[in-house]
Design an enzyme around this catalytic site. Structure first.
Site, PDB file in Angstrom:
ATOM      1  N   CYS A 113       0.812  -1.230   0.000  1.00 37.82           N
ATOM      2  CA  CYS A 113       0.000   0.000   0.000  1.00 37.82           C
ATOM      3  C   CYS A 113       0.840   1.273   0.000  1.00 37.82           C
ATOM      4  O   CYS A 113       0.328   2.360  -0.214  1.00 37.82           O
ATOM      5  CB  CYS A 113      -0.932   0.017   1.209  1.00 37.82           C
ATOM      6  SG  CYS A 113      -2.016  -1.392   1.278  1.00 37.82           S
ATOM      7  N   HIS A 254      -3.511   6.945   3.676  1.00 38.43           N
ATOM      8  CA  HIS A 254      -3.899   5.752   2.907  1.00 38.43           C
ATOM      9  C   HIS A 254      -5.345   5.380   3.244  1.00 38.43           C
ATOM     10  O   HIS A 254      -5.735   5.371   4.418  1.00 38.43           O
ATOM     11  CB  HIS A 254      -2.945   4.608   3.265  1.00 38.43           C
ATOM     12  CG  HIS A 254      -3.349   3.291   2.699  1.00 38.43           C
ATOM     13  ND1 HIS A 254      -3.773   3.148   1.392  1.00 38.43           N
ATOM     14  CD2 HIS A 254      -3.417   2.054   3.259  1.00 38.43           C
ATOM     15  CE1 HIS A 254      -4.066   1.875   1.180  1.00 38.43           C
ATOM     16  NE2 HIS A 254      -3.861   1.199   2.302  1.00 38.43           N
ATOM     17  N   ASN A 284     -10.082  -0.217  -0.191  1.00 43.16           N
ATOM     18  CA  ASN A 284      -8.624  -0.126  -0.089  1.00 43.16           C
ATOM     19  C   ASN A 284      -8.025  -0.510  -1.444  1.00 43.16           C
ATOM     20  O   ASN A 284      -8.007  -1.688  -1.798  1.00 43.16           O
ATOM     21  CB  ASN A 284      -8.135  -1.065   1.022  1.00 43.16           C
ATOM     22  CG  ASN A 284      -6.619  -1.047   1.176  1.00 43.16           C
ATOM     23  OD1 ASN A 284      -5.911  -0.440   0.383  1.00 43.16           O
ATOM     24  ND2 ASN A 284      -6.129  -1.736   2.195  1.00 43.16           N
TER      25      ASN A 284
END
Ligand code: ACO
Length: 327
Positions: A113, A254, A284
């Protein structure tokens, strides 16, 4: 001093929407559980035949157009991802071919990520050291192809997409002011995909029998580490660069889980309106989450020239990091 300035942004989002109601038909879950525990309402996922490099190429073409930079003028293409079209060649090489960036070197960066921020960190170093003038940085993922669609604890979380920025060498106060990247391999088993690499190759039938090429995550433990890590690295970066939290116009963390975003924002003492969120619409998207968010902010007029923007991310590795820039 030479700085890396973002001169164009773009995004490549698959058309297909997967709502929480769709997931209720796949696994034992509910729209209410997903919204309350993650903040996610829907996510975009690729259709059969749609490729990761297609999303990246779309994002790249948009970013180059907005930057008014020709593909031939790119010196480097970096793609932060853990879901390339193939183990090799790198997706960055496929993008280079697709857009005709004939002069550019190309490489992928594996930092889950945090892939986009790691790539930005490296690109900034190349520009500061006069090794490149125009760099295309992409963060993207299609984790829907690696999700175990029978595992309700992970399959509700992820979405697909790609985001891109064009960085250009500039002198002056605008651009990336600083960045800090970190890792701790001791927590490597918190989030991993144990199959498909050389340890358990996809061509060994036992790999699939043992269900190894699927994402595994210890979500609860990850949650706790993520909040502190992102807040700490962001605070360290601000202190290093000599800025106060009050000076930050927009904090872009994030987009993994709304509760994580809120917890980091509160720990950093940012007012809620300065903390950007779009996790409800994308889920996500791993390495794509920050460049997609940045592109939305730019197109939505949320960022103006001179604004200080702080970005932070956290992911499998474990890895985390933060980038500060003046727009
Ligand atoms: N629907 C209904 N119930 C569910 C679901 C679901 N989709 N998923 C889990 N549950 C249940 C569990 O079975 C458990 O039930 P039990 O109490 O009877 O055992 C209960 O809900 C609570 O489960 P937890 O895992 O403790 O739930 P939590 O509140 O921690 O939320 C989540 C889980 C959303 C995964 C959260 O922990 C999280 O977001 N973690 C961080 C993820 C992250 O940031 N990852 C990093 C990036 S990913 C990358 O790098 C690729």
């Amino acid at each position: 001093m030479m700085r890396a300035k973002i001169v164009g942004t773009g995004a490549g989002i698959p058309k297909k929407l997967l709502t929480n109601a769709d997931l209720e038909k796949l696994v034992e879950t509910s729209d209410q559980w997903i919204r309350e525990r993650t903040g996610i309402r829907e996510r975009h996922i690729v259709s059969p035949g749609e490729k990761f490099s297609d999303l990246c190429t779309h994002a790249a073409v948009e970013a180059l157009k907005r930057a008014k930079v020709k593909a031939e003028d790119l010196d480097m293409i970096l793609v932060g991802t853990i879901s390339s079209d193939m183990l090799f060649p790198a997706t960055s090489c496929l993008v280079q071919r697709n857009i005709g960036a004939t002069r550019a070197a190309a490489s992928d960066i594996s930092a889950a990520c945090v892939g986009f921020l790691y790539a930005l960190h490296l690109a900034d170093g190349l520009i500061q050291s006069h090794k490149a003038e125009n760099i295309l940085v992409i963060g993207g993922e299609i984790l829907s192809r690696y999700v175990d669609w029978t595992d309700r604890s992970t399959c509700v979380l992820f979405g697909d997409g790609a985001g891109a920025v064009v960085l250009q060498a500039t002198r002056g106060d605008h651009g990336i002011l600083g960045s800090r990247m970190k890792s701790n391999g001791n927590y490597g088993d918190f989030i991993c995909m144990p199959g498909g690499g050389s340890n358990a190759p996809a061509n060994d039938p036992r790999t699939l029998e043992d269900r190894l090429p699927f994402i595994r995550m210890r979500g609860n433990e990850t949650f706790k580490v993520a909040v502190k890590a992102m807040a700490d690295v962001s605070s360290e970066l601000l202190a290093e660069q000599g800025f106060e939290k009050e000076e930050i116009r927009l904090f872009i963390p994030h987009q993994a889980n709304e509760r994580i975003i809120d917890a980091v924002g509160e720990r950093m003492k940012f007012p809620a309106e300065r903390v950007f969120k779009n996790v409800d619409r994308y889920g996500n998207t791993s390495a794509a989450s920050i460049p997609i968010a940045l592109d939305e902010c730019v197109r939505g007029g949320l960022i103006k020239r001179g604004d200080l923007i702080l970005m932070t991310a956290f992911g499998a590795g474990l890895v985390w990091g933060s980038v500060l820039l003046r727009w």
